[in-house]
Design an enzyme around this catalytic site. Structure first.
Site, PDB file in Angstrom:
ATOM      1  N   ARG A  22       0.848  -1.193   0.000  1.00  0.00           N
ATOM      2  CA  ARG A  22       0.000   0.000   0.000  1.00  0.00           C
ATOM      3  C   ARG A  22       0.880   1.238   0.000  1.00  0.00           C
ATOM      4  NH1 ARG A  22      -4.921  -1.633   4.199  1.00  0.00           N
ATOM      5  NH2 ARG A  22      -5.163  -3.733   3.332  1.00  0.00           N
ATOM      6  N   SER A 117      -7.952  -1.115   0.811  1.00  0.00           N
ATOM      7  CA  SER A 117      -8.919  -1.480   1.842  1.00  0.00           C
ATOM      8  C   SER A 117      -9.508  -0.279   2.581  1.00  0.00           C
ATOM      9  CB  SER A 117      -8.254  -2.454   2.799  1.00  0.00           C
ATOM     10  OG  SER A 117      -9.204  -3.011   3.639  1.00  0.00           O
ATOM     11  N   HIS A 118      -9.259  -0.196   3.885  1.00  0.00           N
ATOM     12  CA  HIS A 118      -9.896   0.851   4.682  1.00  0.00           C
ATOM     13  C   HIS A 118      -9.167   2.189   4.565  1.00  0.00           C
ATOM     14  CE1 HIS A 118      -6.636  -0.622   7.141  1.00  0.00           C
ATOM     15  NE2 HIS A 118      -6.695   0.485   7.844  1.00  0.00           N
ATOM     16  N   LYS A 130      -2.492  -6.688  -3.925  1.00  0.00           N
ATOM     17  CA  LYS A 130      -2.062  -7.897  -3.238  1.00  0.00           C
ATOM     18  C   LYS A 130      -2.401  -9.124  -4.071  1.00  0.00           C
ATOM     19  CE  LYS A 130      -5.898  -9.026  -0.203  1.00  0.00           C
ATOM     20  NZ  LYS A 130      -6.251  -9.445   1.128  1.00  0.00           N
ATOM     21  N   ASP A 281     -16.181  -1.801   4.635  1.00  0.00           N
ATOM     22  CA  ASP A 281     -15.080  -0.872   4.350  1.00  0.00           C
ATOM     23  C   ASP A 281     -14.807  -0.756   2.848  1.00  0.00           C
ATOM     24  OD1 ASP A 281     -13.909  -3.373   3.936  1.00  0.00           O
ATOM     25  OD2 ASP A 281     -11.937  -2.718   4.644  1.00  0.00           O
ATOM     26  N   ASP A 283     -12.960  -2.202   0.625  1.00  0.00           N
ATOM     27  CA  ASP A 283     -12.978  -3.397  -0.229  1.00  0.00           C
ATOM     28  C   ASP A 283     -13.987  -4.440   0.264  1.00  0.00           C
ATOM     29  OD1 ASP A 283     -11.447  -3.904   2.043  1.00  0.00           O
ATOM     30  OD2 ASP A 283     -10.128  -5.315   1.022  1.00  0.00           O
ATOM     31  N   ASP A 285     -14.424  -6.155   2.966  1.00  0.00           N
ATOM     32  CA  ASP A 285     -14.115  -7.346   3.766  1.00  0.00           C
ATOM     33  C   ASP A 285     -14.344  -7.118   5.259  1.00  0.00           C
ATOM     34  OD1 ASP A 285     -11.932  -5.673   4.026  1.00  0.00           O
ATOM     35  OD2 ASP A 285     -10.420  -7.228   3.644  1.00  0.00           O
ATOM     36  N   ARG A 286     -14.481  -5.845   5.677  1.00  0.00           N
ATOM     37  CA  ARG A 286     -14.745  -5.588   7.096  1.00  0.00           C
ATOM     38  C   ARG A 286     -16.236  -5.369   7.324  1.00  0.00           C
ATOM     39  NH1 ARG A 286     -10.075  -1.865   9.766  1.00  0.00           N
ATOM     40  NH2 ARG A 286      -8.313  -2.865   8.729  1.00  0.00           N
ATOM     41  N   GLU A 368     -10.145  -8.173  15.757  1.00  0.00           N
ATOM     42  CA  GLU A 368     -10.776  -7.056  16.467  1.00  0.00           C
ATOM     43  C   GLU A 368     -11.041  -5.871  15.549  1.00  0.00           C
ATOM     44  OE1 GLU A 368      -8.844  -4.125  16.603  1.00  0.00           O
ATOM     45  OE2 GLU A 368      -7.327  -5.298  15.551  1.00  0.00           O
ATOM     46  N   SER A 369     -10.404  -5.861  14.383  1.00  0.00           N
ATOM     47  CA  SER A 369     -10.472  -4.717  13.472  1.00  0.00           C
ATOM     48  C   SER A 369     -11.670  -4.831  12.534  1.00  0.00           C
ATOM     49  CB  SER A 369      -9.175  -4.619  12.682  1.00  0.00           C
ATOM     50  OG  SER A 369      -8.899  -5.864  12.054  1.00  0.00           O
ATOM     51  N   LYS A 380     -11.658 -12.221   4.972  1.00  0.00           N
ATOM     52  CA  LYS A 380     -12.765 -11.788   5.803  1.00  0.00           C
ATOM     53  C   LYS A 380     -13.848 -11.246   4.882  1.00  0.00           C
ATOM     54  CE  LYS A 380     -10.361  -7.467   7.132  1.00  0.00           C
ATOM     55  NZ  LYS A 380      -8.969  -7.591   6.699  1.00  0.00           N
TER      56      LYS A 380
HETATM   57  C1  VG1 Z   1      -5.106  -3.723  10.020  1.00  0.00           C
HETATM   58  C2  VG1 Z   1      -5.853  -4.528  11.068  1.00  0.00           C
HETATM   59  C3  VG1 Z   1      -5.750  -5.999  10.767  1.00  0.00           C
HETATM   60  C4  VG1 Z   1      -6.283  -6.262   9.347  1.00  0.00           C
HETATM   61  C5  VG1 Z   1      -5.541  -5.394   8.359  1.00  0.00           C
HETATM   62  C6  VG1 Z   1      -6.101  -5.517   6.959  1.00  0.00           C
HETATM   63  O1  VG1 Z   1      -3.747  -4.059  10.032  1.00  0.00           O
HETATM   64  O2  VG1 Z   1      -5.350  -4.247  12.351  1.00  0.00           O
HETATM   65  O3  VG1 Z   1      -6.480  -6.724  11.722  1.00  0.00           O
HETATM   66  O4  VG1 Z   1      -6.105  -7.614   9.010  1.00  0.00           O
HETATM   67  O5  VG1 Z   1      -5.644  -4.024   8.738  1.00  0.00           O
HETATM   68  O6  VG1 Z   1      -7.440  -5.176   6.912  1.00  0.00           O
HETATM   69  P1  VG1 Z   1      -2.630  -3.162  10.762  1.00  0.00           P
HETATM   70  O7  VG1 Z   1      -1.320  -3.826  10.452  1.00  0.00           O
HETATM   71  O8  VG1 Z   1      -2.772  -1.777  10.218  1.00  0.00           O
HETATM   72  O9  VG1 Z   1      -2.972  -3.201  12.218  1.00  0.00           O
HETATM   73  V1  VG1 Z   1      -8.048  -4.413   5.530  1.00  0.00           V
HETATM   74  O10 VG1 Z   1      -9.738  -4.494   5.622  1.00  0.00           O
HETATM   75  O11 VG1 Z   1      -7.282  -2.906   5.626  1.00  0.00           O
HETATM   76  O12 VG1 Z   1      -7.422  -5.333   4.303  1.00  0.00           O
HETATM   77 CO    CO Z   2     -10.669  -4.167   3.951  1.00  0.00          CO
END
Ligand code: VG1
Ligand code: CO
Length: 547
Positions: A22, A117-118, A130, A281, A283, A285-286, A368-369, A380
Site C-alpha cells: 500500500r 482497503s480501509h 495484493k 469498508d 474493499d 471485507d470488514r 478485532e479490526s 474476511k
Molecule cells: C489492520 C488490522 C488488521 C487487518 C488489516 C487488513 O492491520 O489491524 O487486523 O487484518 O488491517 O485489513 P494493521 O497492520 O494496520 O494493524 V483491511 O480491511 O485494511 O485489508
Molecule cells: Co478491507
C-alpha cells in the site's frame, strides 16, 4: 500486438505489509512502479522467463482512483506472461471476498486484488495491490518476502502493447493468446451466500418490517449489498445508504468504526432507530454491526457467531474450530472452551488463517479490526457477517442487543478497546517498541500503576500446519486477572507509523456490564502509559482514534 521487454530500475520499499503493498497513489503512478511489482510477482510464481501457460488469473479491485489504469496494465502484463485466461470484474470491480470466491469457484491459480482497503482513496489517497493464491487467500509471508527481494534486482518487465480492454460490458476479448473475460462481479459471490444462509427466513424478517441500515461508505460493498439485501432479500430500497461506489469514497474514510461511521451510529442511537445497522469498508471485507441503540464490538460479534453459527444452513455440521488474531479479545476463547472447540491465536492479518482453514481445523475466524469470516472463502467478508447476524436474528427471534447480552451473561463481558496513535514519525514509534521490548524481561512480577503484571512477551507464532514461524508480532503485558494490554505497530499505513494499543479486561459481574468502556479500562490505560511512555515517545496526549 507484440510483447515488449521494457527496461526498468528497482524502486525501494516494495515490501508488502499486513495486507499487500500500500502506497500513496502518486507513488503507484511513477513509471514502472506497478509493473515492477507485478513482474516480480509473476517471476516468483512462474519462474523468471517462464510462462503462466494454462493458468487462470482473477483480477479486480475496490474501484478506487487508479483502479482502471492499473487493471489495464496488469491485463497487458498477464497477456505477455501467457496466462490462458484472465477473469476480470466488470468495470475492474471485485470486492476482496468476491475475488476470493471467484478464484475458488473457477479453479484459478490465483488473483490480483487492487485495494488499499480501509485507507482513504482519491488522487491524494492510497492505492494497493495484493496477490491471493489458488485457495483464494492472501499469499503467505514466504511468497510476499520473495516478491519483495525480486523487486530489488529487476532490470526489465514484459508487457503487451495490446489496446485497452472495454471493461464496462460483459464479454470475452483476446489479448495475445490470453482470453480476457469480463465477468459479473456479484454473481459468484451471491451464489456462495445462497448456499450458506436461509434466505427465506431473512426475507420473512424484512417482510415483517425489520429495518436495517447498511452504510456502504461509497465503497465496493454497495453493489453486493444492493443486489442481495434490496434485490434478493426484499429489504426496502434505501436500506443501503452511501450506496454509490466512488473513486474517492466521497472524500470519507471507508473504515467502518464508530469514529468514521459516526453518521450510522447516530442513526442507530436515534429515537426512531432501525433494528440493525451495518457498514463495510473500502474493499468490503470488514463489517461493523449495531443493534438499535447498541454498538457491537467486533470481538463480541465473533464470539456470538461462534456460539450460534451452527443454527445456520451452511454450518449445521458445527464448527471444526475457531481462530482469532492475537489482539482480538478472548471472548471467543470462552465460547469455544464451553462448546469444546479448539481455538487458535494467530498474528494480525488474514493470511495467517489460511492454513488453518485449508486444513479444516477451523471454520470461523475473526479480528478485532471489524473482520470476520469463515471457510466459505479465504478472506474476511463484510456482507457475509451482516447476513449471519440477519439470519441469527431471524431464527432466534432475538434482537442484536439481546444476543450480545446473552454472551455477556454466560461468559462475562470482555471489555475491550483499541487506541490508535496515528501519524507518529517512524523513528519515534520504532524507539517506543524497542524500549518496550528491552523492558520485557523485567516486567513480570512488577506492580505498575497499581496493577501486578503476571507475564509479558513479544508474541511469536508457529503455524501448526506448515511449521512456519512469525516473530515480533506484538508485545503483550498480561495481569494476574488476565487483563491485558497489547502494543504493535500498524502494517497497513502509508504515512509515518501508527501505534495500536489494545486493552482488554474481563468483567464477570453482570451489574458492571454497562459501565462506559473507557471508564472500565482507565486503569489499563494508565498501565499502558507507565510501561510504554506513550506521551514521551509520540508527543501525543490522547489517541487519535478509539474503537
Ligand atoms: C489492520 C488490522 C488488521 C487487518 C488489516 C487488513 O492491520 O489491524 O487486523 O487484518 O488491517 O485489513 P494493521 O497492520 O494496520 O494493524 V483491511 O480491511 O485494511 O485489508
Ligand atoms: Co478491507
Amino acid at each position: 500486438m507484440t510483447c515488449l521487454a521494457q527496461p526498468t530500475r528497482p524502486y525501494a520499499g516494495q515490501q508488502p505489509g499486513t495486507s499487500g503493498l500500500r502506497k500513496k497513489v502518486g507513488v503507484f503512478q511513477q513509471p514502472g512502479y506497478l509493473e515492477n511489482f507485478v513482474q516480480a510477482l509473476f517471476d516468483e510464481l512462474h519462474g523468471p522467463g517462464q510462462t503462466a501457460q494454462g493458468q487462470t488469473l482473477v483480477l479486480g479491485g475496490d474501484g478506487r482512483y487508479h483502479n482502471r489504469v492499473a487493471v489495464q496494465t496488469i491485463l497487458r502484463m498477464a497477456a505477455a506472461r501467457g496466462y490462458a485466461r484472465v477473469l476480470v470484474g466488470q468495470g475492474g470491480i471485485l470486492s476482496t471476498p468476491a475475488a476470493s470466491a471467484v478464484i475458488r469457484r473457477h479453479g484459478a491459480s490465483g488473483g490480483i486484488i487492487l485495494s488499499a482497503s480501509h485507507n482513504p482513496g482519491g488522487p491524494d489517497g492510497d492505492f494497493g495491490i495484493k496477490y491471493n493464491a489458488a485457495n483464494g487467500g492472501p499469499a503467505p509471508e514466504k511468497l510476499t518476502s520473495a516478491v519483495y527481494q525480486r523487486t530489488q534486482t529487476l532490470t526489465a518487465y514484459t508487457i503487451s502493447d495490446a489496446p485497452e480492454v472495454p471493461l464496462d460490458r460483459l464479454g470475452i476479448h483476446t489479448l495475445e493468446d490470453t482470453k480476457v473475460e469480463v465477468i459479473d462481479p456479484v454473481a459468484d459471490y451471491a451464489e456462495v451466500m445462497r448456499g450458506l444462509f436461509d434466505f427465506e427466513a431473512i426475507r420473512g424478517l424484512f417482510a415483517r418490517g425489520f429495518r436495517l441500515r447498511y452504510d456502504a461508505m461509497y465503497a465496493v460493498g454497495a453493489p453486493y449489498a444492493r443486489a442481495l439485501l434490496e434485490g434478493e432479500l426484499g429489504a426496502p430500497v434505501g436500506t443501503v445508504v452511501n450506496g454509490e461506489p466512488l473513486e474517492d469514497f466521497g472524500g470519507l474514510h471507508p473504515d467502518p468504526n464508530p469514529v468514521n461511521a459516526a453518521d450510522l451510529v447516530a442513526h442507530l442511537m436515534a429515537d426512531d432507530a432501525p433494528d440493525m445497522g451495518a457498514a463495510s469498508d473500502g474493499d468490503a471485507d470488514r463489517n461493523m454491526v449495531l443493534g438499535r441503540g447498541f454498538v457491537v464490538s467486533p470481538s463480541d460479534s465473533l464470539a456470538v457467531l461462534a456460539a450460534h453459527l451452527h443454527r445456520l444452513p451452511g454450518y449445521r455440521q458445527g464448527l471444526a474450530g475457531v481462530a482469532r488474531s492475537m489482539p482480538t479479545s478472548t471472548a471467543v476463547d470462552r465460547v469455544a472452551k464451553a462448546m469444546g472447540m479448539p481455538c487458535f491465536e494467530t498474528p494480525t492479518g488474514w493470511k495467517f488463517f489460511g492454513n488453518l482453514l485449508d486444513a479444516g481445523r477451523v471454520t470461523l475466524c475473526g479480528e478485532e479490526s471489524y473482520g470476520t469470516g469463515s471457510d466459505h472463502v479465504r478472506e474476511k467478508d463484510g456482507l457475509w457477517a451482516v447476513l449471519c447476524w440477519l439470519n441469527l436474528v431471524a431464527v432466534t427471534g432475538q434482537s442484536v442487543e439481546a444476543l450480545v447480552r446473552e454472551l455477556w451473561r454466560e461468559h462475562g463481558r470482555c471489555v475491550y478497546s483499541r487506541h490508535d496513535y496515528e501519524g507518529i514519525p517512524t523513528s519515534q514509534a520504532d524507539q517506543l517498541m524497542a524500549h518496550l521490548r528491552q523492558s520485557l524481561p523485567t516486567l513480570a512480577g512488577q506492580t505498575v500503576a497499581g496493577q501486578r503484571i503476571a507475564w509479558a512477551d513479544d508474541f511469536a507464532y508457529t503455524d501448526p500446519v506448515d511449521g512456519s514461524r512469525s516473530e515480533r508480532q506484538g508485545v503483550r503485558v498480561v495481569l494476574e486477572d488476565s487483563s491485558r494490554v497489547v502494543f504493535r505497530l500498524s502494517g497497513t499505513g502509508t504515512e509515518g507509523a501508527t501505534l495500536r494499543v489494545y486493552l482488554e479486561r474481563h468483567e464477570p459481574d453482570a451489574s458492571r456490564h454497562d459501565l462506559p468502556v473507557q471508564q472500565a479500562l482507565a486503569p489499563l490505560v494508565q498501565l499502558a502509559e507507565a510501561v510504554a511512555s506513550i506521551r514521551q515517545h509520540t508527543g501525543m496526549d490522547q489517541p487519535s482514534v478509539m474503537t
